[in-house]
Design a protein around this motif. Structure first.
Motif, mmCIF file in Angstrom:
data_model
loop_
_atom_site.group_PDB
_atom_site.id
_atom_site.type_symbol
_atom_site.label_atom_id
_atom_site.label_comp_id
_atom_site.label_asym_id
_atom_site.label_seq_id
_atom_site.Cartn_x
_atom_site.Cartn_y
_atom_site.Cartn_z
ATOM 1 N N VAL A 33 27.046 2.336 -16.427
ATOM 2 C CA VAL A 33 25.879 1.851 -17.303
ATOM 3 C C VAL A 33 25.588 0.526 -17.066
ATOM 4 O O VAL A 33 24.264 0.059 -16.985
ATOM 5 C CB VAL A 33 26.215 2.071 -18.720
ATOM 6 C CG1 VAL A 33 25.107 1.704 -19.685
ATOM 7 C CG2 VAL A 33 26.495 3.585 -19.088
ATOM 8 N N ALA A 34 26.269 -0.439 -16.908
ATOM 9 C CA ALA A 34 25.902 -1.937 -16.624
ATOM 10 C C ALA A 34 25.234 -1.963 -15.495
ATOM 11 O O ALA A 34 24.063 -2.634 -15.327
ATOM 12 C CB ALA A 34 27.202 -3.084 -16.610
ATOM 13 N N ILE A 35 25.726 -1.385 -14.256
ATOM 14 C CA ILE A 35 25.011 -1.291 -12.888
ATOM 15 C C ILE A 35 23.826 -0.406 -12.927
ATOM 16 O O ILE A 35 22.886 -1.017 -12.513
ATOM 17 C CB ILE A 35 26.030 -0.485 -11.957
ATOM 18 C CG1 ILE A 35 27.276 -1.524 -11.926
ATOM 19 C CG2 ILE A 35 25.217 -0.460 -10.661
ATOM 20 C CD1 ILE A 35 28.277 -1.020 -10.809
ATOM 21 N N SER A 36 23.679 0.397 -13.781
ATOM 22 C CA SER A 36 22.314 1.388 -13.905
ATOM 23 C C SER A 36 21.228 0.279 -14.516
ATOM 24 O O SER A 36 20.305 0.167 -14.204
ATOM 25 C CB SER A 36 22.512 2.469 -14.885
ATOM 26 O OG SER A 36 23.335 3.371 -14.143
ATOM 27 N N THR A 37 21.606 -0.375 -15.704
ATOM 28 C CA THR A 37 20.862 -1.423 -16.388
ATOM 29 C C THR A 37 20.305 -2.296 -15.185
ATOM 30 O O THR A 37 19.251 -2.792 -15.575
ATOM 31 C CB THR A 37 21.401 -1.917 -17.649
ATOM 32 O OG1 THR A 37 22.049 -0.798 -18.462
ATOM 33 C CG2 THR A 37 20.678 -2.796 -18.398
ATOM 34 N N LEU A 38 21.196 -2.830 -14.698
ATOM 35 C CA LEU A 38 20.852 -3.910 -13.778
ATOM 36 C C LEU A 38 19.896 -3.666 -12.705
ATOM 37 O O LEU A 38 18.703 -4.157 -12.361
ATOM 38 C CB LEU A 38 21.967 -4.418 -12.881
ATOM 39 C CG LEU A 38 21.654 -5.413 -11.926
ATOM 40 C CD1 LEU A 38 21.049 -6.773 -12.455
ATOM 41 C CD2 LEU A 38 23.095 -5.962 -11.127
ATOM 42 N N LEU A 39 19.987 -1.930 -11.852
ATOM 43 C CA LEU A 39 19.073 -1.714 -11.253
ATOM 44 C C LEU A 39 17.790 -1.318 -11.776
ATOM 45 O O LEU A 39 16.840 -1.943 -11.124
ATOM 46 C CB LEU A 39 19.704 -0.285 -10.590
ATOM 47 C CG LEU A 39 18.912 0.377 -9.391
ATOM 48 C CD1 LEU A 39 18.952 -0.564 -8.113
ATOM 49 C CD2 LEU A 39 19.394 1.683 -9.257
ATOM 50 N N PHE A 40 17.808 -0.861 -12.994
ATOM 51 C CA PHE A 40 16.335 -0.808 -13.622
ATOM 52 C C PHE A 40 15.868 -2.025 -13.666
ATOM 53 O O PHE A 40 14.442 -2.219 -13.470
ATOM 54 C CB PHE A 40 16.453 -0.032 -14.872
ATOM 55 C CG PHE A 40 16.532 1.369 -14.648
ATOM 56 C CD1 PHE A 40 15.453 2.258 -14.702
ATOM 57 C CD2 PHE A 40 17.879 2.212 -14.515
ATOM 58 C CE1 PHE A 40 15.322 3.628 -14.484
ATOM 59 C CE2 PHE A 40 17.780 3.474 -14.343
ATOM 60 C CZ PHE A 40 16.705 4.342 -14.374
ATOM 61 N N ALA A 41 16.412 -3.114 -14.206
ATOM 62 C CA ALA A 41 16.002 -4.405 -14.507
ATOM 63 C C ALA A 41 15.279 -5.010 -13.399
ATOM 64 O O ALA A 41 14.548 -5.719 -13.433
ATOM 65 C CB ALA A 41 17.053 -5.387 -15.156
ATOM 66 N N SER B 298 13.549 -3.778 -10.980
ATOM 67 C CA SER B 298 12.180 -3.282 -10.987
ATOM 68 C C SER B 298 11.258 -3.567 -12.302
ATOM 69 O O SER B 298 10.307 -3.104 -12.346
ATOM 70 C CB SER B 298 12.201 -1.762 -10.664
ATOM 71 O OG SER B 298 12.739 -1.440 -9.517
ATOM 72 N N GLY B 299 11.805 -4.505 -13.145
ATOM 73 C CA GLY B 299 11.156 -4.783 -14.376
ATOM 74 C C GLY B 299 11.058 -3.667 -15.319
ATOM 75 O O GLY B 299 10.114 -3.424 -16.125
#
Length: 224
Positions: free
Chosen positions: A141-149, A151-152
């Motif tokens: 979940v932490a990595i997913s959150t970073l990936l979305f972030a 892209s703003g």
């Protein structure tokens, strides 16, 4: 379909299952419009069963703005999860296809969000399943959150606060939605074992370059 911009609009990573349905309910109850986005990778048995859940949501929130979209992600699923399948098995000694599948769906959702101007994506990741499903592990979940972030885009997972299936079911009933899971069946369901410590984070970090390249390719015109 291409959704129009909306000042308070959330994309729901939508399967028609209980958790993504409740995530949609929570966003709608907060007064936000939602796009129910289903990503198609070829890894599930096709079915229209989730349409019944969509009808329920529209009935329960009659005055809300609810749109639907289906996004294809066959290519990025193959590149992340299948292209190097043999070396992945050697490196991690576990079937991590579903972890790669989730990352592929997230890539496609990021592209859709960028194309439609959305800045919030909501997942049905749940607290009561976080120890069972590797894509809902804390490190994933932490990595997913970073990936979305990157892209703003804000990545939200409100069902992580729910610690039991019954809690999710009762909340769905509160919203006037039935408690059956109306989602398609994955070809890879129940085909994995629990990965070794560090495997989830290692696998996802290895695949992030592929994910970022795909997102950049599909959104390059938007930066011009």
């Amino acid at each position: 379909m291409m959704a129009s911009n909306y000042p308070s609009r959330s994309i729901i990573m939508y399967s028609g299952g209980r958790d993504s349905s409740l995530a949609a309910c929570l966003e709608l109850a907060a007064g936000r419009a939602v796009d129910l986005v289903t990503v198609q990778t070829g890894a599930v048995i096709p079915s229209e069963i989730r349409n019944y859940r969509t009808m329920e949501l529209r009935h329960a929130f009659a005055d809300a703005s609810i749109s639907e979209a289906r996004v294809k992600a066959h290519g990025i699923f193959r590149r992340i999860a299948l292209e190097n399948l043999e070396s992945d098995f050697k490196a991690y000694e576990t079937n991590l296809i579903l972890l790669g599948h989730q990352l592929a769906m997230q890539c496609a959702t990021i592209v859709y969000a960028r194309q439609t101007g959305a800045t919030c994506v909501v997942s049905g990741f749940s607290g009561y399943q976080s120890a069972m499903y590797m894509e809902q592990d804390e490190s994933a979940v932490a990595i997913s959150t970073l990936l979305f972030a990157e892209s703003g885009i804000e990545f939200k997972a409100p069902i992580l606060d729910y610690r039991s299936l019954d809690e999710v079911k009762y909340r769905l009933l509160d919203f006037g939605v039935t408690t059956k899971s109306l989602e398609e069946v994955s070809l890879f369901a129940d085909s994995f074992s629990q990965p070794q410590p560090g495997a989830i984070e290692g696998y996802l970090n290895e695949k992030l370059e592929i994910a970022r390249d795909y997102i950049a390719l599909r959104t390059s015109a938007l930066a011009e």
